[in-house]
Enzyme design. Structure first.
Site, short mmCIF file in Angstrom:
data_model
loop_
_atom_site.label_atom_id
_atom_site.label_comp_id
_atom_site.label_asym_id
_atom_site.label_seq_id
_atom_site.Cartn_x
_atom_site.Cartn_y
_atom_site.Cartn_z
N GLU A 137 15.01 44.71 21.85
CA GLU A 137 15.87 44.66 23.04
C GLU A 137 15.27 45.51 24.16
OE1 GLU A 137 20.60 45.32 24.17
OE2 GLU A 137 19.73 46.47 22.51
N LYS A 140 23.30 38.20 26.28
CA LYS A 140 24.14 39.04 25.42
C LYS A 140 25.62 38.79 25.71
CE LYS A 140 24.24 43.91 23.90
NZ LYS A 140 23.59 45.22 24.15
N CYS A 197 21.75 42.92 19.85
CA CYS A 197 22.30 44.23 19.55
C CYS A 197 23.79 44.21 19.24
CB CYS A 197 21.97 45.20 20.69
SG CYS A 197 22.06 46.95 20.22
#
Length: 277
Positions: free
Chosen positions: A44, A115, A156
């Site tokens: 990331e 995300k 994440c």
């Protein structure tokens, strides 16, 4: 679906210089390719410090920005599938996302994941972070079919939401790929547990790709990249330093585990359902 896939993770140390980060990423991708990896994953925010204030100045369009063009070229030169960790992506309206671009062996752009869940937290350790100060959330599942396996992309914080990973599994994903930058508070507590739990819950492979710890950065990434099989066994893992990690995935293992323990078939859909909107 091919029986085996060699996956490489580039656990690189991210610094406050985009050109240095891109040069390091290219070197580590090539090293993974030399190790025989046909799917390579970056962490990331690999081209940018993980700082809300840095995201706007590092932001680029996808797939025609500097970073995307480099990844496309490298994927083509190495003849690999390349999951480009994540970068700050700016769209035509000036909105910024935490986005993961994916490229194929001919350099073709296969898709991106924005995300979905933004990391807005105040931890007991004192760490406070607000991705929403500068980033917008994505609104889509991201599924990338390849001849070797179908990939589901998360970034994440997304891994903490079991509904998302179950939807990906039910959509035919074989490998959950998770570029991430867990920190030195959440990493020791939750990183391995989450990766193994999502593998067990969904009976898929899970690949967690993290940056190496940079002791002089304001945000200390935990590192500890890891590959987990559908039984929850750790196939490969590393510590906090910079390295190229790789593992061989025997994709027939998914069918073996699901036959032995058919939990996806045992779901009580008469009592509960999970729907994609």
């Amino acid at each position: 679906m091919k029986a085996n896939l060699r996956i490489g993770i580039c656990q690189m140390m991210v610094v406050d210089d985009k050109e240095s980060n891109l040069r390091k990423a290219r070197e580590m991708i090539r090293e993974a390719s030399r190790q025989g990896c046909n799917l390579v994953v970056l962490p990331e925010m690999f081209n940018c410090p993980y700082e809300s204030t840095a995201f706007p100045s590092y932001a680029e369009p996808i797939p025609n920005g500097e970073t995307s063009l480099l990844l496309s070229k490298t994927a083509r030169e190495e003849n690999i599938y390349l999951v480009g960790g994540s970068i700050p992506e700016i769209d035509s309206g000036g909105r910024i996302f935490n986005s993961c671009p994916v490229f194929g062996p001919n350099g073709q752009f296969l898709g991106r994941h924005r995300k979905v869940h933004l990391f807005d937290v105040d931890l007991e350790s004192g760490l406070s972070f607000r991705e929403s100060d500068t980033l917008k959330a994505g609104n889509n599942l991201t599924i990338i079919p390849t001849p070797a396996a179908t990939l589901g992309i998360l970034i994440c914080y997304d891994i903490r939401f079991p509904e998302l990973t179950r939807l990906l599994s039910l959509s035919g994903v074989h490998v959950l790929v998770v570029p991430a930058a867990f920190n030195t508070t959440t990493g020791p507590a939750h990183w391995e547990i989450l990766l193994r739990t999502r593998a067990i819950d969904n009976q898929v492979f899970v690949v967690g790709a993290a940056p190496a710890t940079n002791p002089v950065a304001s945000y200390h990434a935990w590192g500890h990249s890891m590959v987990v099989d559908p039984w929850g066994s750790v196939l490969a893992s590393t510590g906090s330093t910079e390295t190229v990690l790789w593992a061989d995935l025997d994709l027939s293992r998914i069918e073996q585990v699901r036959k032995a323990l058919p939990l996806l078939r045992h779901r009580r859909t008469d009592l509960y359902t999970l729907k994609r909107r």
